[in-house]
Write an enzyme that holds these catalytic residues in place. Structure first.
Site, PDB file in Angstrom:
ATOM      1  N   ASN A  37      -1.399 -45.261 -46.008  1.00  0.00           N
ATOM      2  CA  ASN A  37      -0.055 -44.894 -45.596  1.00  0.00           C
ATOM      3  C   ASN A  37       0.402 -43.723 -46.467  1.00  0.00           C
ATOM      4  O   ASN A  37      -0.278 -42.715 -46.545  1.00  0.00           O
ATOM      5  CB  ASN A  37       0.876 -46.113 -45.681  1.00  0.00           C
ATOM      6  CG  ASN A  37       2.163 -45.920 -44.907  1.00  0.00           C
ATOM      7  OD1 ASN A  37       2.149 -45.375 -43.802  1.00  0.00           O
ATOM      8  ND2 ASN A  37       3.279 -46.351 -45.455  1.00  0.00           N
ATOM      9  N   ASN A  43       4.418 -47.339 -49.893  1.00  0.00           N
ATOM     10  CA  ASN A  43       5.293 -46.288 -49.370  1.00  0.00           C
ATOM     11  C   ASN A  43       6.018 -45.581 -50.511  1.00  0.00           C
ATOM     12  O   ASN A  43       5.952 -46.002 -51.671  1.00  0.00           O
ATOM     13  CB  ASN A  43       6.331 -46.924 -48.420  1.00  0.00           C
ATOM     14  CG  ASN A  43       6.299 -46.281 -47.047  1.00  0.00           C
ATOM     15  OD1 ASN A  43       6.009 -45.095 -46.912  1.00  0.00           O
ATOM     16  ND2 ASN A  43       6.596 -47.062 -46.027  1.00  0.00           N
ATOM     17  N   GLU A  76      -0.429 -53.900 -37.596  1.00  0.00           N
ATOM     18  CA  GLU A  76      -0.032 -55.089 -36.846  1.00  0.00           C
ATOM     19  C   GLU A  76      -1.200 -55.567 -35.987  1.00  0.00           C
ATOM     20  O   GLU A  76      -1.910 -54.762 -35.386  1.00  0.00           O
ATOM     21  CB  GLU A  76       1.171 -54.767 -35.945  1.00  0.00           C
ATOM     22  CG  GLU A  76       2.457 -54.550 -36.719  1.00  0.00           C
ATOM     23  CD  GLU A  76       3.654 -54.359 -35.795  1.00  0.00           C
ATOM     24  OE1 GLU A  76       3.446 -54.138 -34.591  1.00  0.00           O
ATOM     25  OE2 GLU A  76       4.797 -54.436 -36.288  1.00  0.00           O
ATOM     26  N   ASP A  96      11.441 -46.495 -46.527  1.00  0.00           N
ATOM     27  CA  ASP A  96      10.187 -45.853 -46.114  1.00  0.00           C
ATOM     28  C   ASP A  96       9.824 -44.785 -47.139  1.00  0.00           C
ATOM     29  O   ASP A  96       9.605 -45.095 -48.300  1.00  0.00           O
ATOM     30  CB  ASP A  96      10.364 -45.304 -44.686  1.00  0.00           C
ATOM     31  CG  ASP A  96       9.047 -45.049 -43.978  1.00  0.00           C
ATOM     32  OD1 ASP A  96       8.037 -44.769 -44.652  1.00  0.00           O
ATOM     33  OD2 ASP A  96       9.016 -45.110 -42.734  1.00  0.00           O
TER      34      ASP A  96
END
EC number: 3.1.1.17
Length: 291
Positions: free
Chosen positions: A95, A146, A113, A196
């Site tokens: 990420n 993140n 997911e 985020d």
């Protein structure tokens, strides 16, 4: 400022040498560059979801895609794998990522997911890629790694694990690149939703993008208080960075993935990139990966 929509725009980086904003569209598997001179967006497609991009000292970029660290040569569009990690976790991907003050690239992973709203917990980690291309693992059992940055005195590392709904600080050894001793800086309010991407300003304050909260918030890491909120015209606000002349402007990415058709019809700006001016505070230049 960029109306070309991103499924999951992320990781904006101001590239002063090009007068351009570099960013990724994770789910479209693209690294993009928007020129403020020509107003054009160019992109390079890659073979996996691309979580982050950072500048290289020698030109081009270092990126994370899938579970790999790689170099991207913008001119030839060649992607050269440096290292593949987490091959035992096929559901994971990198990420967010950012370069530290000594030219090391920090980037973390997360589980995708497995069904809408279903994500295996604590499958991610945070890694550091050193200029000699060695890698160490800094954190384990992370949900969604993140929002990374470093304090102005380089003694603190800030990190977001999105599903904790919080910003944490770690003591940071600039000589070794190691982090230790986590502590809570700020826990998000309900209307701020999930944290985020994140960046730092010249006053040492943190700016946090709130995905599904439609805003960026400014946090004082010393007091743990929110001191400013800037609302944006779409909900899925993903990340932010300072750039432009003297780093006086803030660029903010967004996403349209995750919005149903009815919501999309009401959200014409979803996935676009915004510029915020008049904040009264500047940012600091990005660090370059030292290899």
């Amino acid at each position: 400022v960029v109306t070309e929509k991103n499924r999951m725009g992320e990781c904006p980086v101001w590239e002063e040498r090009e007068n351009a904003l570099v960013y990724v569209d994770i789910n479209s598997q693209k690294v993009c560059r928007w020129s403020t001179v020509t107003n054009e967006v160019q992109s390079v497609s890659v073979d996996a979801r691309v979580g982050s991009v950072a500048l290289r000292q020698c030109g081009g970029y270092v990126i994370t895609l899938g579970t790999r660290f790689a170099f991207l040569d913008w001119d030839t569009q060649a992607v050269t794998t440096i290292l593949e990690l987490e091959q035992d976790k096929p559901n994971n991907r990198f990420n967010d990522g950012k370069v530290d003050p000594k030219g090391r690239f920090f980037a973390g992973t997360m589980a995708e997911e497995t069904a809408p709203g279903v994500r295996p917990r604590r499958q991610g980690a945070l890694y550091t890629l050193f200029p000699d291309l060695s890698v160490i693992k800094q954190l384990d059992r992370v949900d969604i790694s993140n929002g990374l940055d470093w304090s102005l005195d380089h003694r603190t590392f800030f990190h977001i694990d999105s599903l904790t709904y919080a910003v944490h600080a770690f003591s940071y050894d600039v000589h070794t690149g190691k982090i230790a001793c986590p502590r809570l800086v700020y826990h998000l309010e309900e209307e701020e939703r999930m944290p985020d991407g994140m960046c730092l300003d010249v006053e040492g304050k943190l700016w946090v993008a709130c995905i599904d909260g439609g805003r960026v918030i400014r946090i004082d890491p010393e007091t743990g208080k929110r001191i400013q909120t800037v609302k944006l015209p779409t909900p899925r606000i993903t990340s932010c960075c300072f750039g432009g002349k003297d780093y006086a402007e803030m660029y903010v990415t967004s996403a349209y993935d995750g919005l149903d058709e009815a919501t999309l019809a009401k959200e014409p700006h979803a996935g676009e990139i915004f510029k915020i001016t008049g904040l009264g505070v500047k940012g600091i230049p990005q660090n370059f990966f030292a290899a």
